[in-house]
Design a protein around this motif. Structure first.
Motif, PDB file in Angstrom:
ATOM      1  N   HIS A 181      64.477   5.552 -66.241  1.00  0.00           N
ATOM      2  CA  HIS A 181      63.948   5.113 -67.424  1.00  0.00           C
ATOM      3  C   HIS A 181      63.139   5.715 -68.381  1.00  0.00           C
ATOM      4  O   HIS A 181      62.882   5.424 -69.367  1.00  0.00           O
ATOM      5  CB  HIS A 181      63.389   3.568 -66.129  1.00  0.00           C
ATOM      6  CG  HIS A 181      62.856   2.614 -67.362  1.00  0.00           C
ATOM      7  ND1 HIS A 181      63.862   1.923 -67.746  1.00  0.00           N
ATOM      8  CD2 HIS A 181      61.520   2.450 -67.717  1.00  0.00           C
ATOM      9  CE1 HIS A 181      62.799   1.137 -68.527  1.00  0.00           C
ATOM     10  NE2 HIS A 181      61.800   1.055 -68.412  1.00  0.00           N
ATOM     11  N   GLY A 200      57.844  -1.828 -67.344  1.00  0.00           N
ATOM     12  CA  GLY A 200      59.078  -0.848 -65.909  1.00  0.00           C
ATOM     13  C   GLY A 200      59.310  -0.163 -65.394  1.00  0.00           C
ATOM     14  O   GLY A 200      59.946   0.562 -64.515  1.00  0.00           O
ATOM     15  N   ALA A 231      66.243   0.611 -54.772  1.00  0.00           N
ATOM     16  CA  ALA A 231      66.973   1.236 -56.289  1.00  0.00           C
ATOM     17  C   ALA A 231      66.593  -0.264 -56.952  1.00  0.00           C
ATOM     18  O   ALA A 231      67.267  -0.663 -58.211  1.00  0.00           O
ATOM     19  CB  ALA A 231      68.509   0.950 -55.705  1.00  0.00           C
ATOM     20  N   SER A 256      59.533  -1.567 -58.933  1.00  0.00           N
ATOM     21  CA  SER A 256      60.492  -1.082 -58.011  1.00  0.00           C
ATOM     22  C   SER A 256      60.523  -0.444 -56.836  1.00  0.00           C
ATOM     23  O   SER A 256      59.804  -0.435 -56.308  1.00  0.00           O
ATOM     24  CB  SER A 256      61.273  -0.110 -58.712  1.00  0.00           C
ATOM     25  OG  SER A 256      60.685   0.616 -59.231  1.00  0.00           O
ATOM     26  N   ASP A 295      61.810   6.809 -61.813  1.00  0.00           N
ATOM     27  CA  ASP A 295      62.675   6.953 -62.278  1.00  0.00           C
ATOM     28  C   ASP A 295      63.094   7.648 -63.859  1.00  0.00           C
ATOM     29  O   ASP A 295      62.514   6.675 -64.668  1.00  0.00           O
ATOM     30  CB  ASP A 295      62.713   5.281 -62.476  1.00  0.00           C
ATOM     31  CG  ASP A 295      64.450   4.758 -62.844  1.00  0.00           C
ATOM     32  OD1 ASP A 295      65.646   5.489 -63.833  1.00  0.00           O
ATOM     33  OD2 ASP A 295      64.677   3.003 -63.381  1.00  0.00           O
ATOM     34  N   MET A 311      65.520  -1.801 -75.943  1.00  0.00           N
ATOM     35  CA  MET A 311      66.215  -0.526 -74.867  1.00  0.00           C
ATOM     36  C   MET A 311      67.944  -1.107 -75.220  1.00  0.00           C
ATOM     37  O   MET A 311      68.886  -0.204 -74.390  1.00  0.00           O
ATOM     38  CB  MET A 311      66.650  -0.841 -73.796  1.00  0.00           C
ATOM     39  CG  MET A 311      64.672   0.474 -73.313  1.00  0.00           C
ATOM     40  SD  MET A 311      64.116   0.761 -71.756  1.00  0.00           S
ATOM     41  CE  MET A 311      62.871   0.891 -72.222  1.00  0.00           C
ATOM     42  N   TRP A 359      64.634  -3.856 -58.400  1.00  0.00           N
ATOM     43  CA  TRP A 359      64.197  -4.125 -59.844  1.00  0.00           C
ATOM     44  C   TRP A 359      63.707  -5.459 -59.085  1.00  0.00           C
ATOM     45  O   TRP A 359      64.247  -6.454 -59.278  1.00  0.00           O
ATOM     46  CB  TRP A 359      64.725  -3.626 -61.281  1.00  0.00           C
ATOM     47  CG  TRP A 359      63.570  -4.348 -62.177  1.00  0.00           C
ATOM     48  CD1 TRP A 359      63.851  -5.466 -62.825  1.00  0.00           C
ATOM     49  CD2 TRP A 359      62.660  -3.893 -62.516  1.00  0.00           C
ATOM     50  NE1 TRP A 359      63.239  -6.170 -64.098  1.00  0.00           N
ATOM     51  CE2 TRP A 359      62.166  -5.198 -63.793  1.00  0.00           C
ATOM     52  CE3 TRP A 359      61.751  -3.297 -62.474  1.00  0.00           C
ATOM     53  CZ2 TRP A 359      60.910  -4.805 -64.387  1.00  0.00           C
ATOM     54  CZ3 TRP A 359      60.469  -3.340 -63.422  1.00  0.00           C
ATOM     55  CH2 TRP A 359      60.281  -3.540 -63.586  1.00  0.00           C
ATOM     56  N   PRO A 377      59.193   8.467 -56.563  1.00  0.00           N
ATOM     57  CA  PRO A 377      58.877   8.405 -58.220  1.00  0.00           C
ATOM     58  C   PRO A 377      59.423   7.775 -58.659  1.00  0.00           C
ATOM     59  O   PRO A 377      60.164   6.980 -58.638  1.00  0.00           O
ATOM     60  CB  PRO A 377      60.562   9.735 -57.685  1.00  0.00           C
ATOM     61  CG  PRO A 377      60.691   8.892 -56.946  1.00  0.00           C
ATOM     62  CD  PRO A 377      60.419   8.124 -55.502  1.00  0.00           C
ATOM     63  N   ARG A 396      64.902   6.747 -71.307  1.00  0.00           N
ATOM     64  CA  ARG A 396      65.047   5.639 -72.314  1.00  0.00           C
ATOM     65  C   ARG A 396      64.060   5.515 -72.999  1.00  0.00           C
ATOM     66  O   ARG A 396      64.237   4.911 -74.049  1.00  0.00           O
ATOM     67  CB  ARG A 396      65.267   4.391 -71.711  1.00  0.00           C
ATOM     68  CG  ARG A 396      67.298   4.003 -70.860  1.00  0.00           C
ATOM     69  CD  ARG A 396      67.623   2.803 -70.529  1.00  0.00           C
ATOM     70  NE  ARG A 396      67.019   2.822 -68.856  1.00  0.00           N
ATOM     71  CZ  ARG A 396      67.288   2.582 -68.358  1.00  0.00           C
ATOM     72  NH1 ARG A 396      68.219   2.931 -67.625  1.00  0.00           N
ATOM     73  NH2 ARG A 396      66.894   2.365 -66.451  1.00  0.00           N
ATOM     74  N   GLU A 450      60.898  -2.755 -72.812  1.00  0.00           N
ATOM     75  CA  GLU A 450      62.761  -2.824 -72.253  1.00  0.00           C
ATOM     76  C   GLU A 450      63.090  -3.952 -73.297  1.00  0.00           C
ATOM     77  O   GLU A 450      64.737  -3.965 -72.960  1.00  0.00           O
ATOM     78  CB  GLU A 450      62.308  -3.715 -70.465  1.00  0.00           C
ATOM     79  CG  GLU A 450      62.181  -2.622 -69.619  1.00  0.00           C
ATOM     80  CD  GLU A 450      59.908  -1.528 -69.819  1.00  0.00           C
ATOM     81  OE1 GLU A 450      59.944  -2.590 -70.588  1.00  0.00           O
ATOM     82  OE2 GLU A 450      60.105  -0.817 -69.983  1.00  0.00           O
TER      83      GLU A 450
END
Lengths: 240, 283
Positions: free
Chosen positions: B78, B65, B105, B102, B75, B40, B107, B73, B81, B37
């Motif tokens: 992510h 992450g 929404a 998470s 992300d 990114m 984190w 489910p 990414r 992360e």
């Protein structure tokens, strides 16, 4: 036999406990508090890494308490924490305990823009020779993705500079202050003080205006010299 | 499928403040590990430093992450990414955690624990399958350090991990400090845990320092990554190597990070044990 809570229900209870003093049912409060501390401490440190001068100006203890309030109200929405904190300057504007430091939100905004510049996309620097050959009336300049314009009614840039490691005490100028923020080809993030008219020009260039239109009534030389010196022009072209 | 294979040497977590020393200390360690992360952003110094280190060292990308252990489910944004990052840098290994982080929404910025049930097992297997298929890579999954357990758990952690690796083909990242911390926190025998651990699936070992909890003292250990590796963790590590032979071994030190030579000295200590394991394997 009592039904076991499902996975999602366990997460919901855990999540609620992270931002309240109450541990979820079935967990020892002291053990659970390790998770609460990890989450909150981690977010405070992430914010402090992004806003080191704000932390220095208010002190680490005050900053940690304030960051916890911000994090509870504006939790990250993604695991990419380097994208988290864009709402912090606005939060400071509306946070009564720092109302006596009216310049603080602008210092935070400067730090946020510096972070954006640090992580911005790479782009090759344009050959400045192309400037000499271009028709000045049709000249367009594309600036690096790291380039930003900064403006504050306060001497926010000078305050930021005075709080850098090794900075010598110097009298603060009066506001307002304007700056060009960008990343050099050597990967340093730079903040250069600008005049008000140069900032107007910079904003117009960032918005994609051709130079002749952006520079109407403004001498573009000081800004162009800065942009060239820091390698912040990535394309020199002409309008059709 | 790209495998996750690091050199069977000691490695270090890369800290940007050590960049100049790490780049100059050519092959002083076998690999560097970075948190996915932190890389990114679109461009700039982080990617340049990683490229430069990668020219001389193997790189391990360690994600914090993905929330593989989450009920919801994965992300997708992510995962994309992550795919972009791995395609760009082509690291020798990719690993993630048996944890969730998470909720909806939000984190949550920590590796949170989960119950080990048939329900969570099915979810995690689906998640690991999805990660490996989207990334086109065999990933390593790390055992957690935990501070609480769940009354609803029906699987021992070791059997849970074994089943995940059997059903998905993923490898495991054995964090020996996490084993020790969880063993103390929940009162089990770390040697018994390791005796049952599917060592054949282990592609990397993590070693780190821990601290006693401020409130509960030595009864609750915190996986703080802020100190040298503790003696009983070195001892467990040596026992593992005696069974597996040399394995890529990371020294994790992420908080109160010391000077680079201190990290190199920890890595050298692991390297001494690895050398002994190489010697024993050859004998």
């Amino acid at each position: 036999m009592t039904p076991q809570p499902d996975h999602r229900a366990i997460e919901t209870a855990f999540h609620a406990g992270l931002w309240s003093p109450q541990a979820p049912e079935g967990h020892d409060p002291k053990r659970f508090s390790v998770y609460r501390n990890n989450v909150q401490h981690g977010l405070v440190r992430a914010l402090a890494a992004r806003f080191p001068v704000v932390e220095r100006l208010v002190g680490p203890e005050f900053f940690a308490a304030m960051a916890r309030v911000f994090a509870a109200q504006n939790p990250p929405r993604s695991p990419v924490l380097l994208d988290w904190g864009d709402g912090f300057p606005g939060f400071l504007t509306a946070f009564p305990p720092v109302a006596t430091l009216p310049y603080l939100p602008d210092v935070a905004r400067l730090e946020w823009l510096r972070g954006l510049a640090f992580h911005a996309a790479d782009a090759p620097v344009a050959d400045p020779a192309a400037l000499a050959n271009a028709d000045p009336d049709r000249l367009t300049l594309t600036l690096a993705p790291s380039a930003h314009a900064f403006a504050s009614p306060f001497p926010a840039l000078a305050i930021w500079q005075a709080n850098q490691p090794g900075a010598r005490p110097a009298p603060l100028p009066a506001g307002p202050q304007f700056a060009l923020i960008g990343r050099t080809p050597g990967l340093d993030v730079t903040c250069e003080a600008l005049g008000a008219d140069q900032t107007t020009l910079l904003r117009a260039l960032l918005a994609g205006a051709p130079l002749a239109r952006a520079a109407e009534g403004i001498d573009p030389t000081p800004l162009l010299a800065l942009l060239l010196r820091h390698g912040l022009i990535t394309r020199i072209g002409e309008t059709a | 499928m790209i495998p996750s294979v690091l050199p069977a040497r000691a490695g270090l977590g890369f800290k940007p403040e050590h960049y100049a020393e790490a780049a100059a200390a050519l092959r002083a360690v076998g690999f560097y590990e970075v948190h996915a992360e932190n890389y990114m952003g679109a461009g700039g110094a982080p990617h340049v430093m990683l490229d430069r280190l990668h020219a001389d060292h193997a790189i391990s990308v360690h994600g914090v992450g993905l929330s593989i252990g989450g009920a919801g489910p994965l992300d997708d944004a992510h995962l994309r990414r992550l795919k972009t990052l791995l395609d760009r840098h082509q690291p020798e290994s990719f690993s993630e955690h048996l944890a969730w982080s998470s909720h909806g929404a939000a984190w949550l910025n920590d590796l949170l624990p989960l119950p080990y049930t048939d329900e969570t097992l099915a979810t995690i297997i689906a998640h690991v399958d999805q990660v490996q298929s989207v990334l086109g890579r065999r990933m390593l999954l790390e055992n957690p350090a935990t501070y609480v357990t769940f009354a609803s758990s029906t699987w021992p952690e070791v059997e849970f991990l074994r089943e995940i690796t059997r059903r998905t083909g993923c490898g495991l990242l054995l964090d020996v400090n996490n084993v020790f911390v969880s063993a103390v926190n929940h009162g089990f025998d770390p040697e018994a845990y390791l005796a049952g651990f599917p060592l054949a699936a282990v592609g990397e070992i993590h070693l780190a320092g821990h601290e006693a909890d401020a409130q509960l003292g030595a009864a609750l250990l915190i996986d703080s990554h802020s100190r040298p590796v503790a003696p009983p963790v070195w001892e467990l590590y040596a026992q593992v190597l005696a069974r597996t032979g040399p394995l890529p071994t990371l020294i994790e030190w992420d908080n109160d990070v010391p000077a680079f030579p201190v990290l190199l000295a920890e890595a050298a200590r692991a390297e001494t044990l690895l050398e002994r394991a190489r010697h024993d394997a050859a004998a």
